[in-house]
Design an enzyme around this catalytic site. Sequence first.
Site, mmCIF file in Angstrom:
data_model
loop_
_atom_site.group_PDB
_atom_site.id
_atom_site.type_symbol
_atom_site.label_atom_id
_atom_site.label_comp_id
_atom_site.label_asym_id
_atom_site.label_seq_id
_atom_site.Cartn_x
_atom_site.Cartn_y
_atom_site.Cartn_z
ATOM 1 N N VAL A 85 0.837 -1.199 0.000
ATOM 2 C CA VAL A 85 0.000 0.000 0.000
ATOM 3 C C VAL A 85 0.876 1.256 0.000
ATOM 4 C CG1 VAL A 85 -1.757 1.302 1.253
ATOM 5 C CG2 VAL A 85 -1.915 -1.182 1.102
ATOM 6 N N TYR A 86 1.900 1.269 0.837
ATOM 7 C CA TYR A 86 2.813 2.418 0.845
ATOM 8 C C TYR A 86 3.448 2.603 -0.533
ATOM 9 C CZ TYR A 86 6.820 5.402 1.812
ATOM 10 O OH TYR A 86 7.747 6.414 1.767
ATOM 11 N N GLY A 87 3.976 1.506 -1.100
ATOM 12 C CA GLY A 87 4.623 1.606 -2.406
ATOM 13 C C GLY A 87 3.666 2.046 -3.497
#
Length: 262
Positions: free
Chosen positions: A154-156
Amino acid sequence: MSRAQSTSTVVVTGGTRGIGLGITRALLDRGHRVALCGTDIERMDRLRDDLPDTALLMSADVTDRAELQALWDAATARFGRIDVWINNAGISHVRAPVWELSADEARKVVATNLVGAINGSAVAIAGMMGAGGGHIWNMEGLGSDGRAVPGLSVYGASKRALTYLTKALVKEVPSGVSVGLLSPGMVVTDLLTHGYTDPAELAKARKIFNILADRVDTVAPWLAERAIAPARNGAHVRWLTTPKVIGRFATAPLRRRDLFTE
């Protein structure tokens, strides 16, 4: 882009911690004016007395465009105009497969990292259109180049989307306004080591960090100087370049670094 060469006014979202605070301090040390925001009231109270009169510190949640508009309005009322806006605010999540992340945690990451940059860009572009121009920087992170890391999906994805957003804005911004990407590389902050639950996995990661990463006080002044320098629309400023990565791995046996001890 029209911008004062001597003293600039810069907005730094997420400027109360990590690389954002490092950039803020570097700009203030160089005589520039900075409006910074955060959401941790206790941290802001501790920081407030440590900042000079050339800083404006406000509470603002980047996921709320009205709060960023209030930051713009307060900064222009205080300093007259804004030359540079840095969308730096970002958060990560525990390192886990996407199906193990709660919907709330995933939503917060996307809202802060992507929607926050959308809101900041919208406020800054609209304001700069009426003030003779300016430059917006979006802060890259892991995933911006398309590299996938298990546990950080999700961060990436939010950072990959941020890169697309920036490239699209390059084609959208009106004359006099420009936008670009700042890439700090690996910086030793709580964001870098956030989410490791296995001590052995963290120890393994730290070996790589000690080769490729740098402390905030090394990277932030370099980024700050380039953030206020004249920049073309679509500029991409990278600290950790491919030649630097190759060089660091090649010299790693000769350079013993420990970035996690004082």
